[in-house]
Design a protein around this motif. Structure first.
Motif, PDB file in Angstrom:
ATOM      1  N   TYR A  14      78.720  68.136 -35.972  1.00 39.53           N
ATOM      2  CA  TYR A  14      79.387  68.592 -37.216  1.00 39.53           C
ATOM      3  C   TYR A  14      78.968  67.743 -38.535  1.00 39.53           C
ATOM      4  O   TYR A  14      79.053  66.470 -38.318  1.00 39.53           O
ATOM      5  N   MET A  61      81.806  67.336 -32.426  1.00 35.79           N
ATOM      6  CA  MET A  61      82.953  68.154 -32.699  1.00 35.79           C
ATOM      7  C   MET A  61      83.154  68.931 -31.584  1.00 35.79           C
ATOM      8  O   MET A  61      82.198  69.585 -30.839  1.00 35.79           O
ATOM      9  N   VAL A  79      86.715  67.206 -35.019  1.00 38.75           N
ATOM     10  CA  VAL A  79      85.486  66.131 -35.127  1.00 38.75           C
ATOM     11  C   VAL A  79      86.195  64.795 -34.828  1.00 38.75           C
ATOM     12  O   VAL A  79      87.065  64.255 -35.250  1.00 38.75           O
ATOM     13  N   VAL A  92      84.140  77.015 -39.393  1.00 41.59           N
ATOM     14  CA  VAL A  92      82.656  76.598 -39.456  1.00 41.59           C
ATOM     15  C   VAL A  92      81.613  77.467 -38.752  1.00 41.59           C
ATOM     16  O   VAL A  92      81.923  77.920 -37.489  1.00 41.59           O
ATOM     17  N   PHE A 101      77.698  73.391 -38.193  1.00 42.05           N
ATOM     18  CA  PHE A 101      77.385  72.531 -37.071  1.00 42.05           C
ATOM     19  C   PHE A 101      76.110  73.069 -36.483  1.00 42.05           C
ATOM     20  O   PHE A 101      75.778  74.248 -36.519  1.00 42.05           O
TER      21      PHE A 101
END
Length: 104
Positions: A14, A61, A79, A92, A101
């Motif tokens: 990440y 992550m 994370v 994300v 990511f």
């Protein structure tokens, strides 16, 4: 090569955004400024201690939630920062750049 579909428990990389870094550094600064000592009646605290971070820093992550079942699905994850705390990243998607990511 086929793009993987994210699933719970996978570890990805990440990349922090400016907003992420500001939040993490502020939380750590607040913890250092407002330290409370453990006292006899059981009062304690969680100190967020670690090295400063900046936008673009990359950390592992662990995916904790997946929103969909395709390679483009958004994920939430913890994370793992360089310190004693974590950062919760939400919604994300995979790709290059900040607040994204990439696969290990």
């Amino acid at each position: 090569m086929t793009t993987p579909v994210p699933t719970i428990g996978q570890i990805v990389y990440y990349s922090l955004s400016e907003q992420d870094a500001d939040q993490i550094n502020r939380r750590r600064k607040d913890a250092a400024t407002n330290r409370v000592r453990i006292v006899e009646d059981g009062i304690s605290y969680v100190a967020h201690v670690g090295n400063d971070v900046k936008a673009g820093d990359v950390f592992p992550m662990v995916i904790t939630r997946v929103w969909g079942d395709t390679p483009a699905s958004s994920v939430n994850g913890q994370v793992l920062l360089d310190g004693d705390d974590t950062f919760w990243a939400t919604s994300v998607t995979a790709g290059e750049g900040q607040r994204r990511f990439t696969w290990r």
